[in-house]
Design a protein around this motif. Structure first.
Motif, PDB file in Angstrom:
ATOM      1  N   TYR A  79       0.793  -1.236   0.000  1.00 25.69           N
ATOM      2  CA  TYR A  79       0.000   0.000   0.000  1.00 25.69           C
ATOM      3  C   TYR A  79       0.830   1.293   0.000  1.00 25.69           C
ATOM      4  O   TYR A  79       0.289   2.362  -0.264  1.00 25.69           O
ATOM      5  N   VAL A  80       2.128   1.216   0.273  1.00 24.04           N
ATOM      6  CA  VAL A  80       2.987   2.407   0.120  1.00 24.04           C
ATOM      7  C   VAL A  80       3.552   2.379  -1.298  1.00 24.04           C
ATOM      8  O   VAL A  80       4.056   1.339  -1.739  1.00 24.04           O
ATOM      9  N   ALA A  81       3.443   3.514  -2.012  1.00 22.32           N
ATOM     10  CA  ALA A  81       3.996   3.576  -3.375  1.00 22.32           C
ATOM     11  C   ALA A  81       5.517   3.550  -3.292  1.00 22.32           C
ATOM     12  O   ALA A  81       6.096   4.108  -2.338  1.00 22.32           O
ATOM     13  N   ILE A  82       6.174   2.972  -4.288  1.00 21.57           N
ATOM     14  CA  ILE A  82       7.650   2.956  -4.255  1.00 21.57           C
ATOM     15  C   ILE A  82       8.178   4.392  -4.214  1.00 21.57           C
ATOM     16  O   ILE A  82       9.159   4.702  -3.538  1.00 21.57           O
ATOM     17  N   ASN A  83       7.473   5.300  -4.874  1.00 23.04           N
ATOM     18  CA  ASN A  83       7.851   6.720  -4.869  1.00 23.04           C
ATOM     19  C   ASN A  83       7.726   7.322  -3.467  1.00 23.04           C
ATOM     20  O   ASN A  83       8.340   8.342  -3.170  1.00 23.04           O
ATOM     21  N   GLY A  84       6.928   6.684  -2.633  1.00 23.17           N
ATOM     22  CA  GLY A  84       6.767   7.148  -1.254  1.00 23.17           C
ATOM     23  C   GLY A  84       8.076   7.061  -0.483  1.00 23.17           C
ATOM     24  O   GLY A  84       8.329   7.848   0.432  1.00 23.17           O
ATOM     25  N   LEU A  85       8.916   6.099  -0.860  1.00 24.46           N
ATOM     26  CA  LEU A  85      10.220   5.954  -0.184  1.00 24.46           C
ATOM     27  C   LEU A  85      11.116   7.142  -0.550  1.00 24.46           C
ATOM     28  O   LEU A  85      11.884   7.640   0.275  1.00 24.46           O
ATOM     29  N   ILE A  86      10.981   7.599  -1.789  1.00 23.70           N
ATOM     30  CA  ILE A  86      11.768   8.766  -2.226  1.00 23.70           C
ATOM     31  C   ILE A  86      11.272  10.019  -1.486  1.00 23.70           C
ATOM     32  O   ILE A  86      12.063  10.820  -0.998  1.00 23.70           O
ATOM     33  N   ALA A  87       9.943  10.135  -1.396  1.00 25.96           N
ATOM     34  CA  ALA A  87       9.362  11.299  -0.696  1.00 25.96           C
ATOM     35  C   ALA A  87       9.874  11.360   0.743  1.00 25.96           C
ATOM     36  O   ALA A  87      10.212  12.432   1.258  1.00 25.96           O
ATOM     37  N   GLN A  88       9.969  10.201   1.397  1.00 28.15           N
ATOM     38  CA  GLN A  88      10.448  10.159   2.786  1.00 28.15           C
ATOM     39  C   GLN A  88      11.896  10.635   2.865  1.00 28.15           C
ATOM     40  O   GLN A  88      12.268  11.365   3.782  1.00 28.15           O
ATOM     41  N   GLY A  89      12.699  10.247   1.877  1.00 31.14           N
ATOM     42  CA  GLY A  89      14.102  10.672   1.856  1.00 31.14           C
ATOM     43  C   GLY A  89      14.214  12.187   1.787  1.00 31.14           C
ATOM     44  O   GLY A  89      15.041  12.802   2.474  1.00 31.14           O
ATOM     45  N   ARG A  90      13.350  12.771   0.969  1.00 26.30           N
ATOM     46  CA  ARG A  90      13.337  14.228   0.856  1.00 26.30           C
ATOM     47  C   ARG A  90      12.965  14.856   2.213  1.00 26.30           C
ATOM     48  O   ARG A  90      13.612  15.784   2.695  1.00 26.30           O
ATOM     49  N   GLY A  91      11.923  14.301   2.810  1.00 28.66           N
ATOM     50  CA  GLY A  91      11.493  14.810   4.118  1.00 28.66           C
ATOM     51  C   GLY A  91      12.585  14.672   5.170  1.00 28.66           C
ATOM     52  O   GLY A  91      12.858  15.606   5.924  1.00 28.66           O
ATOM     53  N   GLU A  92      13.240  13.507   5.185  1.00 29.25           N
ATOM     54  CA  GLU A  92      14.307  13.246   6.176  1.00 29.25           C
ATOM     55  C   GLU A  92      15.398  14.295   6.141  1.00 29.25           C
ATOM     56  O   GLU A  92      15.950  14.680   7.158  1.00 29.25           O
ATOM     57  N   CYS A  93      15.718  14.710   4.923  1.00 27.86           N
ATOM     58  CA  CYS A  93      16.797  15.681   4.759  1.00 27.86           C
ATOM     59  C   CYS A  93      16.432  16.992   5.484  1.00 27.86           C
ATOM     60  O   CYS A  93      17.246  17.554   6.229  1.00 27.86           O
ATOM     61  N   PHE A  94      15.189  17.426   5.302  1.00 25.56           N
ATOM     62  CA  PHE A  94      14.750  18.647   6.003  1.00 25.56           C
ATOM     63  C   PHE A  94      14.683  18.403   7.507  1.00 25.56           C
ATOM     64  O   PHE A  94      15.077  19.246   8.302  1.00 25.56           O
TER      65      PHE A  94
ATOM     66  N   ILE B  64      -9.969  14.928   6.600  1.00 20.80           N
ATOM     67  CA  ILE B  64      -8.539  14.611   6.632  1.00 20.80           C
ATOM     68  C   ILE B  64      -8.237  13.686   5.457  1.00 20.80           C
ATOM     69  O   ILE B  64      -8.901  12.666   5.273  1.00 20.80           O
ATOM     70  N   SER B  65      -7.236  14.043   4.669  1.00 18.43           N
ATOM     71  CA  SER B  65      -6.855  13.237   3.509  1.00 18.43           C
ATOM     72  C   SER B  65      -5.665  12.339   3.885  1.00 18.43           C
ATOM     73  O   SER B  65      -4.706  12.800   4.520  1.00 18.43           O
ATOM     74  N   VAL B  66      -5.752  11.081   3.473  1.00 20.69           N
ATOM     75  CA  VAL B  66      -4.684  10.129   3.827  1.00 20.69           C
ATOM     76  C   VAL B  66      -4.138   9.470   2.557  1.00 20.69           C
ATOM     77  O   VAL B  66      -4.902   9.012   1.709  1.00 20.69           O
ATOM     78  N   ASN B  67      -2.814   9.436   2.432  1.00 17.04           N
ATOM     79  CA  ASN B  67      -2.189   8.700   1.313  1.00 17.04           C
ATOM     80  C   ASN B  67      -1.387   7.518   1.892  1.00 17.04           C
ATOM     81  O   ASN B  67      -1.453   7.240   3.100  1.00 17.04           O
ATOM     82  N   GLY B  68      -0.635   6.841   1.042  1.00 19.30           N
ATOM     83  CA  GLY B  68       0.075   5.641   1.491  1.00 19.30           C
ATOM     84  C   GLY B  68       1.082   5.926   2.595  1.00 19.30           C
ATOM     85  O   GLY B  68       1.139   5.202   3.602  1.00 19.30           O
ATOM     86  N   ASN B  69       1.879   6.985   2.409  1.00 21.82           N
ATOM     87  CA  ASN B  69       2.890   7.303   3.428  1.00 21.82           C
ATOM     88  C   ASN B  69       2.242   7.644   4.772  1.00 21.82           C
ATOM     89  O   ASN B  69       2.701   7.209   5.833  1.00 21.82           O
ATOM     90  N   VAL B  70       1.167   8.410   4.703  1.00 22.56           N
ATOM     91  CA  VAL B  70       0.492   8.828   5.946  1.00 22.56           C
ATOM     92  C   VAL B  70      -0.063   7.597   6.669  1.00 22.56           C
ATOM     93  O   VAL B  70       0.079   7.465   7.891  1.00 22.56           O
TER      94      VAL B  70
ATOM     95  N   TRP C 227      -2.554   6.193  -7.763  1.00 23.60           N
ATOM     96  CA  TRP C 227      -3.756   5.440  -7.390  1.00 23.60           C
ATOM     97  C   TRP C 227      -3.799   4.038  -8.006  1.00 23.60           C
ATOM     98  O   TRP C 227      -3.525   3.866  -9.200  1.00 23.60           O
ATOM     99  N   THR C 228      -4.121   3.059  -7.163  1.00 22.62           N
ATOM    100  CA  THR C 228      -4.595   1.764  -7.678  1.00 22.62           C
ATOM    101  C   THR C 228      -5.703   1.332  -6.715  1.00 22.62           C
ATOM    102  O   THR C 228      -5.676   1.670  -5.522  1.00 22.62           O
ATOM    103  N   LYS C 229      -6.643   0.610  -7.250  1.00 23.03           N
ATOM    104  CA  LYS C 229      -7.771   0.122  -6.433  1.00 23.03           C
ATOM    105  C   LYS C 229      -7.228  -0.717  -5.277  1.00 23.03           C
ATOM    106  O   LYS C 229      -7.679  -0.617  -4.137  1.00 23.03           O
ATOM    107  N   GLU C 230      -6.214  -1.531  -5.603  1.00 29.57           N
ATOM    108  CA  GLU C 230      -5.668  -2.449  -4.603  1.00 29.57           C
ATOM    109  C   GLU C 230      -5.073  -1.693  -3.404  1.00 29.57           C
ATOM    110  O   GLU C 230      -5.363  -2.004  -2.251  1.00 29.57           O
ATOM    111  N   ARG C 231      -4.277  -0.667  -3.722  1.00 25.06           N
ATOM    112  CA  ARG C 231      -3.667   0.123  -2.637  1.00 25.06           C
ATOM    113  C   ARG C 231      -4.753   0.773  -1.776  1.00 25.06           C
ATOM    114  O   ARG C 231      -4.684   0.770  -0.558  1.00 25.06           O
ATOM    115  N   GLU C 232      -5.753   1.326  -2.464  1.00 33.02           N
ATOM    116  CA  GLU C 232      -6.823   2.022  -1.733  1.00 33.02           C
ATOM    117  C   GLU C 232      -7.529   1.053  -0.770  1.00 33.02           C
ATOM    118  O   GLU C 232      -7.795   1.390   0.382  1.00 33.02           O
TER     119      GLU C 232
END
Ligand code: PTJ
Length: 241
Positions: A27-42, A73-79, A105-110
């Motif tokens: 349920y976490v997108a692979i791109n979500g791991l990249i987003a976390q890396g960006r956040g970690e840096c800050f 409240i909106s929730v995505n995979g990372n959240v 978005w994929t139905k499965e992840r949702e």
């Protein structure tokens, strides 16, 4: 991997592990791991702590949500991976629905995220019948309730949707460690903090503030200046560097 608690980067490594687990569970997108890396840096530059400007924004955000007639409240995979349980707790105190909204978005992840959230909270909106205007992605699909909501809490959001929601005249509360992002710059209130701290802080504020009068809550919102708050966050980074 078993993380030793004494490791100096224990908290940060634990967050990574939660995201990787969410990715493996589908349920976490692979791109979500990249987003976390960006956040970690800050977050590293913010000393991995809630700074005063962030706490001030979190208090104002809770006041705005408590004043709201139709918050969401909106929730995505990372959240969902980082604070699914806590965000349900916050929604319960605020008596507001949660809507799953995915960039990739994929139905499965949702469906996996929905199942995960429903373990803690039942008011999860799934039926998407409306489209956010001027937004050309799957993220434009929202429920009727979301479409009409007056306040939207949108953690780890992409800039296009944040901008489109502001154009719809919604009050937008963003959680984003990057104070320079389009989401941060466009939001009504920006919490420049890691979501793993921001949501628990908001729960504490919501419990403290839920019995405040409308006047008191309005005063808190009125006294908050998002532009100044973002400047404080940027100045913190400048000094740190
Ligand atoms: O689950 P999906 O399909 O909806 O996808 C979710 C992600 C997060 C992958 C998607 O929304 C995305 O690509 O986001 P961005 O634009 O890479 O990241 C959004 C912002 O969140 C960036 O400015 C990051 O710095 C920030 N961010 C990342 N991790 C955190 C964070 N802010 C607060 N806390 C974090 N843990």
């Amino acid at each position: 991997m078993k993380l030793p608690k004494y490791h100096p980067r224990y908290e940060s490594l634990k967050i990574r592990e939660n995201l990787v687990k969410g990715f493996k569970e589908g349920y976490v997108a692979i791109n979500g791991l990249i987003a976390q890396g960006r956040g970690e840096c800050f977050d590293y530059l913010f000393n991995e702590k809630t700074q005063n400007f962030a706490a001030e924004a979190e208090r104002a955000a809770v006041a705005l949500l408590l004043l709201s007639k139709s918050p969401v409240i909106s929730v995505n995979g990372n959240v969902a991976a980082l604070c699914g349980r806590e965000i349900c707790k916050l929604a319960k105190i605020l008596k507001c629905p949660i809507e799953i909204n995915l960039f990739y978005w994929t139905k499965e992840r949702e469906e996996i995220i929905e199942k995960k959230l429903r373990k803690f909270y039942s008011n999860v909106l799934t039926e998407k019948t409306k489209k956010i205007p001027n937004l050309d992605s799957k993220r434009a699909n929202v429920s009727e309730y979301f479409y009409n909501a007056d306040v939207a809490l949108i953690p780890l959001e992409d800039g296009d949707r944040a901008e489109a929601l502001v154009k719809m005249k919604k009050n937008v509360i963003a959680i984003d460690l990057n104070p320079l992002s389009r989401t941060s710059q466009n939001a009504t209130i920006t919490l420049v903090d890691n979501i793993v701290r921001a949501i628990p802080n908001m729960i504490t504020f919501a419990e403290e503030m839920k019995n405040l009068s409308k006047d008191e809550l309005e005063r808190i919102v009125k006294n908050f200046d998002n532009k100044k708050n973002l400047k404080d966050a940027i100045n913190f980074l400048k000094e740190k560097i």
